[in-house]
Motif scaffolding. Sequence first.
Motif, short mmCIF file in Angstrom:
data_model
loop_
_atom_site.label_atom_id
_atom_site.label_comp_id
_atom_site.label_asym_id
_atom_site.label_seq_id
_atom_site.Cartn_x
_atom_site.Cartn_y
_atom_site.Cartn_z
N GLY A 1 42.47 34.72 25.80
CA GLY A 1 43.55 34.23 26.65
C GLY A 1 43.14 33.00 27.43
O GLY A 1 43.91 32.05 27.57
N LEU A 2 41.92 32.99 27.93
CA LEU A 2 41.41 31.83 28.65
C LEU A 2 41.31 30.63 27.73
O LEU A 2 41.70 29.52 28.11
N LEU A 3 40.82 30.83 26.52
CA LEU A 3 40.72 29.72 25.57
C LEU A 3 42.10 29.19 25.20
O LEU A 3 42.27 27.97 25.05
N LEU B 1 36.02 49.69 23.95
CA LEU B 1 37.23 49.34 24.71
C LEU B 1 36.93 48.21 25.68
O LEU B 1 37.72 47.26 25.80
N LEU B 2 35.80 48.28 26.36
CA LEU B 2 35.42 47.21 27.28
C LEU B 2 35.23 45.89 26.55
O LEU B 2 35.69 44.85 27.02
N LEU B 3 34.59 45.93 25.41
CA LEU B 3 34.40 44.71 24.63
C LEU B 3 35.73 44.14 24.16
O LEU B 3 35.92 42.92 24.15
N ALA B 4 36.66 45.00 23.78
CA ALA B 4 37.98 44.53 23.36
C ALA B 4 38.72 43.87 24.53
O ALA B 4 39.37 42.83 24.35
N LEU B 5 38.60 44.46 25.72
CA LEU B 5 39.25 43.86 26.89
C LEU B 5 38.64 42.51 27.25
O LEU B 5 39.36 41.56 27.55
N ALA C 1 31.15 29.55 32.45
CA ALA C 1 31.35 30.95 32.77
C ALA C 1 31.65 31.78 31.53
O ALA C 1 31.15 32.90 31.37
N VAL C 2 32.46 31.23 30.62
CA VAL C 2 32.77 31.94 29.38
C VAL C 2 31.52 32.10 28.53
O VAL C 2 31.28 33.16 27.94
N THR C 3 30.70 31.07 28.46
CA THR C 3 29.46 31.15 27.71
C THR C 3 28.54 32.20 28.30
O THR C 3 27.94 33.00 27.58
N GLY C 4 28.43 32.23 29.62
CA GLY C 4 27.61 33.24 30.28
C GLY C 4 28.12 34.64 30.03
O GLY C 4 27.33 35.57 29.80
N ALA C 5 29.43 34.81 30.06
CA ALA C 5 30.01 36.13 29.78
C ALA C 5 29.75 36.55 28.34
O ALA C 5 29.46 37.73 28.08
N LEU D 1 43.22 27.10 28.17
CA LEU D 1 42.50 25.83 28.24
C LEU D 1 42.96 24.86 27.16
O LEU D 1 42.98 23.66 27.37
N SER D 2 43.31 25.37 25.99
CA SER D 2 43.77 24.47 24.93
C SER D 2 45.21 24.00 25.18
O SER D 2 45.60 22.93 24.73
N TYR D 3 45.99 24.78 25.92
CA TYR D 3 47.38 24.41 26.18
C TYR D 3 47.48 23.43 27.36
O TYR D 3 48.14 22.41 27.27
N GLU D 4 46.83 23.76 28.46
CA GLU D 4 46.92 22.93 29.66
C GLU D 4 45.55 22.93 30.35
O GLU D 4 45.28 23.77 31.20
N PRO D 5 44.68 21.99 30.00
CA PRO D 5 43.33 22.02 30.55
C PRO D 5 43.29 21.68 32.04
O PRO D 5 43.77 20.62 32.44
N PRO D 6 42.75 22.57 32.85
CA PRO D 6 42.64 22.28 34.28
C PRO D 6 41.41 21.41 34.57
O PRO D 6 40.64 21.08 33.68
#
Length: 60
Positions: A23-25, A12-16, A42-46, A28-33
């Motif tokens: 969602g973050l990706l 469940l944790l992995l699914a979340l 941070a995503v790579t580290g996670a 980022l693909s829709y409106e890159p900050p």
Amino acid sequence: MPSSHLRSLVLLLLALVASLVLGLLAYLSYEPPALTGPLSLAVTGAAVLVACVAVAVTRR
């Protein structure tokens, strides 16, 4: 706590986490900050952290 219950909680944790990363990706693909570089790091580290936890759980 039975092993099957712990395994269910980990899945469940992995699914979340996976849904948050997707969602973050999508964001980022829709409106890159301006923080695209740090957020990618941070995503790579996670992802590495989740992989290490998965290896540790499956070795038991």
